[in-house]
Write a protein that holds these residues in place. Structure first.
Motif, PDB file in Angstrom:
ATOM      1  N   PHE A   6      68.511  -2.162   3.878  1.00  0.00           N
ATOM      2  CA  PHE A   6      67.238  -1.301   3.932  1.00  0.00           C
ATOM      3  C   PHE A   6      67.770   0.229   4.592  1.00  0.00           C
ATOM      4  N   GLY A   7      68.713   0.579   4.793  1.00  0.00           N
ATOM      5  CA  GLY A   7      69.682   1.878   5.578  1.00  0.00           C
ATOM      6  C   GLY A   7      69.091   3.103   4.497  1.00  0.00           C
ATOM      7  N   ASN A   8      68.969   2.672   3.933  1.00  0.00           N
ATOM      8  CA  ASN A   8      68.817   3.378   2.806  1.00  0.00           C
ATOM      9  C   ASN A   8      67.664   4.034   2.357  1.00  0.00           C
ATOM     10  N   LEU A   9      66.088   3.359   2.876  1.00  0.00           N
ATOM     11  CA  LEU A   9      65.160   3.547   2.454  1.00  0.00           C
ATOM     12  C   LEU A   9      63.777   4.209   3.441  1.00  0.00           C
ATOM     13  N   SER A  10      63.695   5.092   3.007  1.00  0.00           N
ATOM     14  CA  SER A  10      62.472   5.262   3.973  1.00  0.00           C
ATOM     15  C   SER A  10      61.480   4.704   4.152  1.00  0.00           C
ATOM     16  N   LEU A  11      60.392   4.289   5.015  1.00  0.00           N
ATOM     17  CA  LEU A  11      59.347   4.063   5.067  1.00  0.00           C
ATOM     18  C   LEU A  11      58.298   3.098   3.894  1.00  0.00           C
ATOM     19  N   PRO A  12      58.320   4.817   3.531  1.00  0.00           N
ATOM     20  CA  PRO A  12      57.230   4.379   1.895  1.00  0.00           C
ATOM     21  C   PRO A  12      57.496   4.020   1.211  1.00  0.00           C
ATOM     22  N   GLU A  13      59.022   4.617   0.899  1.00  0.00           N
ATOM     23  CA  GLU A  13      60.222   3.923  -0.414  1.00  0.00           C
ATOM     24  C   GLU A  13      60.106   2.660  -0.154  1.00  0.00           C
ATOM     25  N   MET A  14      60.573   1.751   1.071  1.00  0.00           N
ATOM     26  CA  MET A  14      60.561   0.327   1.428  1.00  0.00           C
ATOM     27  C   MET A  14      59.015  -0.188   1.147  1.00  0.00           C
TER      28      MET A  14
END
Length: 494
Positions: free
Chosen positions: A472-480
């Motif tokens: 999950f480290g590479n994803l921003s909250l909207p991307e997640m």
């Protein structure tokens, strides 16, 4: 002997004006190629510059330059009052100049002309993807790395009058200033008691494992790993000739009892651990088991290779100190890096061990990476000294904790009927267990069709396991949120 008129140069020489290579050099290279492969045989006369320029539709001066270059390189010889001839010293002795193949002249062989070993042990799933969203193996977000500060420090080093010392051949174990600051950093954060003499710098964790395996493992040695374990490390051990012995892993980490039983009947050379967060299940090896393993290693004489790939990311409390912090007998070889702490592109790893082993590993590293990256090591050393990396990690931990919590919430609310998991205490991945009726490879393909890359290496599906390691480290909250929406769609499409 063929005359110049009989050789179809227009078909032999292909000019591509879209290339950056000058036209005359394109012609030179293809004529040399034809001589080397026997299409133009020794002693054959080449056309005059005017005739060849007309045949190839180029300026006569271009052909003059071609002939000058061929002559300068020794491929042709000029006989006064007769013309230009392919040198009689050319290695090609026989060929029919009319039996040529343009593709043969302009292509590179697709296979070797000799036999090679094909190593299926080193085959890994393809990782390339054009998708804009991706669940990784637990990689950091390079967008929050202190790249600007690193660039300024790196550039400043280049401008210094003393920077010349970083361009020569270096100390075999790495940049001494960096190793000094790194030793202080590890002592303060990992409870170690080391100096630079205990550190060998590498290009990342994989290189560290490879060097350790190459030096410490002989063919037929046995290496104990967790079941499941890090596939790249297993590949390296097997390539070194070791046999792999997997043992069970539970909520407290690798089974000490299983390792003890193995030691009672077999000679174990090495135990490979990722104790801070076991790969891939993310469980933490308990403090009690760490001490038991250290005791077993002394009793049975096996090496502990401690891979601490994400020690810097811990969310709930202070992390359990590495095994090497309690090692009094020199049984632990400790591996870490800044690749996950900063960005994967910073190939800066390190290996910590007693001085005698570091010296031997340094000799081995010298033949595969004599210089290392002295400039980058200097820059990282200065960032450590001014505490820039420490400040970045403190900030990054807060960001990644928020992303971990968000992913856990989304998994529970959107995919709760299909998946179960425990929120990890640290690291950049979550180990998720899925309904065994699901086909994970098909889910991955469904995700790819919706612009989400779910790499094959994250999927674990056997008779006993149906799980995905979700980074999950590479994803921003909207991307997640978008990624989970696609993952949910892909699961429900089954």
């Amino acid at each position: 002997m063929s005359s110049p008129v009989q050789i179809p140069f227009q078909s032999m020489v292909i000019i591509d004006r879209s290339l950056e290579t000058p036209v005359y050099l394109q012609i030179v290279h293809q004529l040399i190629n034809a001589i080397q492969r026997g299409v133009l045989i020794p002693g054959i006369q080449l056309p005059g510059s005017r005739a060849l320029s007309q045949e190839l539709a180029v300026h006569r001066k271009t052909i003059v330059s071609v002939y000058d270059e061929l002559h300068a390189q020794g491929w042709t010889e000029i006989i006064p009052n007769k013309g230009t001839f392919v040198s009689s010293k050319s290695p090609a002795k026989r060929s029919d100049s009319l039996k040529y193949n343009t593709e043969f002249l302009t292509s590179y062989p697709s296979t070797t002309g000799f036999q090679i070993k094909q190593n299926i042990l080193l085959d890994v799933p393809a990782v390339g993807s054009n998708a804009t969203l991706e669940f990784t193996d637990g990689l950091p977000d390079i967008r929050i790395a202190p790249l600007d500060r690193l660039a300024k420090v790196y550039g400043g080093i280049l401008k210094r009058k003393s920077s010349h010392k970083h361009f020569g051949y270096s100390h075999v174990e790495g940049n001494e200033f960096y190793r000094d600051t790194l030793a202080n950093y590890l002592n303060n954060t990992r409870g170690l008691h080391i100096t630079r003499q205990n550190i060998l710098t590498t290009k990342g964790i994989h290189m560290s494992i490879y060097l350790a395996a190459n030096l410490l493992i002989d063919k037929g040695d046995l290496v104990v790993v967790g079941d499941l374990s890090y596939y790249v490390a297993n590949m390296i051990f097997q390539e070194a000739g070791a046999g792999i012995l997997p043992v069970s892993v539970d909520e407290d980490g690798i089974s000490v009892e299983a390792i003890k039983k193995l030691c009672e009947t077999r000679k174990i050379r090495m135990l490979y651990l990722t104790p801070h967060h076991h790969y891939p299940t993310t469980v933490t090896l308990s403090a009690e088991r760490r001490l038991e393993l250290l005791s077993l290693s002394v009793q049975y004489g096996f090496i502990i290779l401690e891979d601490d790939y994400d020690y810097d990311f811990h969310y709930s409390s202070s992390p359990v100190l590495p095994l090497t912090s309690a090692d009094r007998h020199g049984m632990v070889v400790y591996i870490g890096s800044f690749c996950n702490s900063l960005a994967p592109g910073f190939r800066s790893g390190y290996l910590v061990a007693p001085e005698n082993l570091i010296r031997e590993l340094g000799k081995l590293r010298r033949i595969v990476d004599r210089q290392g990256d002295m400039l980058m090591e200097q820059a990282l050393g200065e960032l450590l000294e001014e505490r820039e990396i420490q400040r970045h990690l403190k900030k990054a931990v807060k960001i990644y904790q928020e992303r971990r919590d968000s992913l856990c919430q989304l998994l529970a609310s959107e995919l709760g009927e299909y998946v179960s998991f425990s929120s990890p205490s640290g690291g950049l991945s979550i180990w998720t267990k899925w309904d065994p009726a699901l086909n994970l490879m098909r889910i991955s393909k469904n995700c790819a069709a919706q612009n989400l890359h779910l790499p094959q290496k994250l999927l674990y599906q056997t008779e006993n396991v149906t799980a995905i390691r979700l980074g999950f480290g590479n994803l921003s909250l909207p991307e997640m949120e978008q990624a989970i929406e696609i993952l949910k769609y892909s699961v429900e499409k089954m």
